[in-house]
Design an enzyme around this catalytic site. Structure first.
Site, PDB file in Angstrom:
ATOM      1  N   LYS A 281      23.345 -14.343  16.694  1.00  0.00           N
ATOM      2  CA  LYS A 281      24.662 -14.729  17.209  1.00  0.00           C
ATOM      3  C   LYS A 281      24.623 -15.177  18.665  1.00  0.00           C
ATOM      4  O   LYS A 281      25.574 -15.806  19.143  1.00  0.00           O
ATOM      5  CB  LYS A 281      25.658 -13.583  17.014  1.00  0.00           C
ATOM      6  CG  LYS A 281      25.953 -13.264  15.550  1.00  0.00           C
ATOM      7  CD  LYS A 281      26.984 -12.151  15.410  1.00  0.00           C
ATOM      8  CE  LYS A 281      27.381 -11.918  13.959  1.00  0.00           C
ATOM      9  NZ  LYS A 281      26.346 -11.226  13.172  1.00  0.00           N
TER      10      LYS A 281
ATOM     11  N   SER B 227      21.494  -9.901  13.673  1.00  0.00           N
ATOM     12  CA  SER B 227      22.647 -10.412  14.426  1.00  0.00           C
ATOM     13  C   SER B 227      22.322 -10.876  15.834  1.00  0.00           C
ATOM     14  O   SER B 227      23.207 -11.401  16.524  1.00  0.00           O
ATOM     15  CB  SER B 227      23.747  -9.345  14.485  1.00  0.00           C
ATOM     16  OG  SER B 227      24.436  -9.279  13.257  1.00  0.00           O
TER      17      SER B 227
ATOM     18  N   SER C  47      30.073  -7.841  16.588  1.00  0.00           N
ATOM     19  CA  SER C  47      29.068  -8.509  15.745  1.00  0.00           C
ATOM     20  C   SER C  47      29.633  -8.917  14.393  1.00  0.00           C
ATOM     21  O   SER C  47      28.930  -8.909  13.379  1.00  0.00           O
ATOM     22  CB  SER C  47      27.845  -7.594  15.544  1.00  0.00           C
ATOM     23  OG  SER C  47      26.736  -8.322  15.116  1.00  0.00           O
TER      24      SER C  47
END
Length: 444
Positions: free
Chosen positions: A69, A66, A130
């Site tokens: 991101k 993640s 997230s």
């Protein structure tokens, strides 16, 4: 006998102290050696200059999970800045995004279809919790499809100089886990890749280009659609659940990451006394170890390094301070640094740094001279900061701040035609005289 022992004992004690110093000195000579970072890859960067203060396998490309991101966040901020969308723009959730949200295996806030969500709401769920589905929804809003958004991600990665970066989706999930919904044009078994250096570069650009991103990243807990969502960054001031043990003063971001393939990773950032640092740890042993190792990196940066002006603006090297000039009213021109050189350094290392000039060859004639007229402040080359110590980790950028513009200190007017003509005549007869001397020497 006793009198002799009294004389010998202080000598023995002194020798023991010297031996101890000799043994321990190599352990402290290089401050980085005191770090015990178990992550497969790690880096510590000064966020103002891009100077790398510590690195371990920083250029190995690994799945970032993640931490991906951060790129999606960057592109959302860019789209808002360009007027393509606003924080109040609304969108609904596609079937694909909804299927990801409904999958309890992934991070999720439980999105609903046929409901309007603002960009601000989706962004906060992505950056704080997230959430994967909100990330996909933002990608689809900006580019029409996640596949087109992935193209944009890779274009931006190239633009920002993230040499090891490769994106196949907006979330950081493995494509094979998307139930056949992997973005069009990507490998169904593909995964995103970032090195610690590239992740640090991405974090650097996010916090410097869009500092407002930190206002969201530092939120430990918030409300989303009637529910409480928590930030996975345990170094923020969380309450309860024994999370307070990981709190680190000054931390205000940036992004955690975990998949089975990627392991536990974290791109962190903290600011103390105006000094911001960026850290990356990839493939640590657990979700908490990534914060322990991040704290070690931050401690190292704040305790071992101090920002110092090594050379002031206008600094002139004693042996490289002038450049010869052709066709000018002066035979040479003074050159100096256009700006001060200020970087974080370890204590007592200032004397290990020097400046080396590099005059732009395109500005010189065949005799290695600048040609008048020359303006004051004209850039004629670069000055490189040279470190003569044991370990230099460099910068996260190729065009690093170790290169400073080298400029002229004064203007040099072009000499008038009469003086130039006299000079040419003088050169002509000087050449004849030299040739004649050489010819006479040849006779003998």
């Amino acid at each position: 006998m006793k009198h002799s022992m009294k004389k010998i004992f202080p000598l023995v004690l002194a020798m023991l102290v010297l031996i101890q110093l000799f043994i321990t000195e190599p352990l402290t000579a290089n401050a980085a050696e005191s770090l015990d970072i178990g992550a497969e890859s790690a880096i510590l960067v000064d966020a103002e200059t891009g100077k790398v203060l510590y690195a371990k396998n920083p250029d190995v490309a690994l799945p970032p999970a993640s931490m991906t991101k951060m790129m999606t966040e960057y592109l959302v901020w860019e789209a808002v800045e360009n007027g393509q969308i606003s924080w109040d723009t609304t969108t609904q959730i596609s079937d694909y995004a909804y299927s990801i949200s409904a999958n309890t295996v992934f991070s999720g806030v439980g999105l609903k279809q046929q409901q309007d969500y603002t960009v601000e709401e989706l962004y906060e769920a992505m950056a704080i919790n997230s959430d994967n589905a909100t990330t996909i929804a933002l990608a689809e809003l900006i580019s029409g499809s996640e596949g087109e958004f992935v193209k944009l991600m890779n274009q931006k990665a190239e633009e920002l100089g993230l040499s090891e970066a490769e994106f196949v989706n907006s979330t950081g999930l493995d494509n094979e886990d998307l139930d056949g919904n992997h973005p069009e044009g990507t490998d169904p078994n593909g995964t995103n890749l970032l090195s610690a250096r590239s992740a640090a570069q991405l974090g650097y650009h996010l916090v410097n280009d869009y500092p407002g991103a930190l206002d969201v990243a530092k939120i430990p807990v918030t409300e989303f659609d009637g529910q409480t969502i928590r930030n996975w960054n345990y170094m923020l001031p969380h309450e309860g659940e024994n999370l307070g043990q990981f709190f680190y003063k000054g931390v205000d971001g940036l992004k955690t990451g975990f998949t089975n393939l990627a392991g536990h990773s974290f791109t962190g950032t903290a600011i103390r006394d105006g000094n911001r640092l960026i850290t990356v740890v990839m493939r640590t042993s657990s979700d908490t170890e990534r914060f322990v190792e991040t704290a070690q990196l931050l401690d190292h940066g704040y305790s071992k390094f101090q920002s110092e002006e090594l050379f002031p603006a206008g600094y002139q090297s004693e042996d490289q301070g002038t450049v010869p000039v052709a066709k000018g009213k002066q035979d040479e021109v003074n050159v100096s640094l256009s700006e001060a050189v200020r970087i974080p350094i370890q204590a007592d290392e200032a004397e290990l740094y020097s400046i080396e000039y590099h005059i732009d060859e395109d500005k010189l004639n065949e005799d290695g001279e600048l040609v008048a007229p020359i303006e004051k402040g004209e850039v004629v080359g670069t000055a490189e900061l040279v470190y003569d110590g044991d370990v230099d980790y460099g910068y996260i950028f190729d065009d690093s701040t170790s290169q400073i513009d080298l400029v002229t200190d004064e203007a040099v007017e072009k000499s008038n035609w009469f003086m130039l003509t006299l000079g040419s005549i003088g050169d002509f007869f000087a050449n004849i005289f030299t040739a004649a001397v050489d010819w006479i020497k040849g006779l003998f």
